[in-house]
Design an enzyme around this catalytic site. Structure first.
Site, PDB file in Angstrom:
ATOM      1  N   LYS A  54      -7.182  -3.346   1.298  1.00 31.61           N
ATOM      2  CA  LYS A  54      -7.012  -2.809  -0.057  1.00 31.61           C
ATOM      3  C   LYS A  54      -7.362  -1.334  -0.156  1.00 31.61           C
ATOM      4  O   LYS A  54      -7.935  -0.874  -1.141  1.00 31.61           O
ATOM      5  CB  LYS A  54      -7.819  -3.626  -1.069  1.00 31.61           C
ATOM      6  CG  LYS A  54      -7.475  -5.098  -1.077  1.00 31.61           C
ATOM      7  CD  LYS A  54      -5.985  -5.363  -1.269  1.00 31.61           C
ATOM      8  CE  LYS A  54      -5.491  -4.958  -2.655  1.00 31.61           C
ATOM      9  NZ  LYS A  54      -4.026  -5.191  -2.805  1.00 31.61           N
ATOM     10  N   HIS A 116      -6.038  -4.424   9.979  1.00 37.43           N
ATOM     11  CA  HIS A 116      -7.292  -4.171   9.263  1.00 37.43           C
ATOM     12  C   HIS A 116      -8.482  -4.201  10.224  1.00 37.43           C
ATOM     13  O   HIS A 116      -9.639  -4.159   9.771  1.00 37.43           O
ATOM     14  CB  HIS A 116      -7.504  -5.210   8.161  1.00 37.43           C
ATOM     15  CG  HIS A 116      -6.556  -5.085   6.997  1.00 37.43           C
ATOM     16  ND1 HIS A 116      -6.207  -3.867   6.472  1.00 37.43           N
ATOM     17  CD2 HIS A 116      -5.894  -6.036   6.281  1.00 37.43           C
ATOM     18  CE1 HIS A 116      -5.357  -4.075   5.459  1.00 37.43           C
ATOM     19  NE2 HIS A 116      -5.158  -5.363   5.324  1.00 37.43           N
ATOM     20  N   SER A 146     -10.896  -3.445  -5.814  1.00 39.51           N
ATOM     21  CA  SER A 146      -9.564  -3.896  -5.438  1.00 39.51           C
ATOM     22  C   SER A 146      -9.627  -5.117  -4.521  1.00 39.51           C
ATOM     23  O   SER A 146      -8.864  -6.079  -4.680  1.00 39.51           O
ATOM     24  CB  SER A 146      -8.803  -2.755  -4.753  1.00 39.51           C
ATOM     25  OG  SER A 146      -7.461  -3.108  -4.521  1.00 39.51           O
TER      26      SER A 146
END
Length: 301
Positions: A54, A116, A146
């Site tokens: 995010k 990620h 987020s």
């Protein structure tokens, strides 16, 4: 593999538990394919997009896809969802989705791949092939907010729980992909020794998207036409991407858009709508002791 017709209820996709994996909090969806992912064979022209979850991954993915294929293969943007154009290498949903397999079989040159992973988890072939890597970092307060909303609606993430408990887990690094501090610090340190790493800030993209695209093009050795640059700028405006079914993840059944959209606000300083005064003070104190002092984030623009 067809995620669009995948029914997570029938496939028994359940919220995962978190566990320690080589010193990083992870969940099994991102470690089940570990051996295969680590053996991934990168090519010299592969481009890896890396972020803490995010922090602008999809935004930069769409920018790159348009820069490279917006003129030569424009139908991609209207027929192929972003998660197939720029596969998430880390993810495995058995029998349904392997990001590593999707990345292996990308027909494009270059292959655009996202991760990620913290820097120490990246397959070594990316470094051996001297691949270009783009890292996007986002202010920790907004990143936390987020990620919280994302975890409320994404079935392959652990339960978000209450905001106050989530706040504490973020400070402790007890979320999938571990500590935000370790993530942004680790990639920042890597930038000092690996010249093919372009480190970007979400807030800079918000402030002047065109300027940051120009920097990206310089890093990548691209010289897009004025027409293409205009097409990219229009295509990656937040409101346009939020409405774009091929960019907004609305075709992905593991996400419950009735709870929250994947693309929610795309703003800077939304944390002010969530943090209490005490939480803001606690974060600021924590930040002072954990962030690399040469890594400068902005609260606002």
């Amino acid at each position: 593999m067809d995620l669009k017709s995948f029914d997570p209820e029938k496939a028994n996709v359940e919220r995962p538990e978190m566990f320690d994996f080589h010193g990083v909090t992870m969940v099994h969806y991102f470690t089940d394919n570990w051996e295969n992912v680590q053996k991934f064979q990168a090519r010299p022209d592969d481009i890896l997009i890396a972020t803490y979850p995010k922090a602008g991954t999809t935004w930069v993915s769409q920018i790159l896809d348009l820069l490279y294929f917006g003129e030569t293969n424009p139908e991609r943007q209207t027929t192929i969802p972003i998660y197939e154009r720029v596969p998430f290498m880390d993810l495995l949903i058995p029998g349904v989705f392997s990001g590593k397999d999707l990345a292996d079989n990308l027909p494009t040159t270059p292959r655009l791949i996202k991760t990620h992973f913290p820097v120490q988890f990246v397959p070594k072939s990316f470094w051996e092939q001297n691949c270009k890597i783009i890292y996007v970092a986002r202010n920790g307060k907004d990143n936390m907010v987020s990620y919280y909303h994302f975890d409320t609606m994404n079935k392959v993430q652990p339960e978000a729980g209450t905001w106050s408990s989530y706040f504490q887990r973020f400070l402790q690094g007890k979320l999938a992909f571990g500590s935000w501090y370790d993530h942004v610090n680790g990639w920042w340190k890597k930038k000092q020794t690996y010249p093919n790493l372009h480190y970007m800030f979400y807030e800079d993209l918000i402030e002047n998207t065109g300027r940051e695209i120009d920097k990206l093009c310089s890093f990548l050795g691209l010289s897009p036409s004025a027409e293409l640059k205009e097409k990219v700028l229009s295509g990656v405006q937040f409101d346009n991407m939020k409405k774009n079914q091929m960019a907004n993840y609305s075709t992905l059944p593991v996400m419950d858009f009735k709870i929250s959209p994947f693309m929610r606000k795309g703003k800077v300083s939304d944390w002010k709508n969530h943090f209490t005064v005490a939480q803001n003070e606690a974060f600021d104190e924590d930040y002072k002791t954990k962030i690399d002092p040469t890594l400068l984030f902005r609260d606002e623009i």
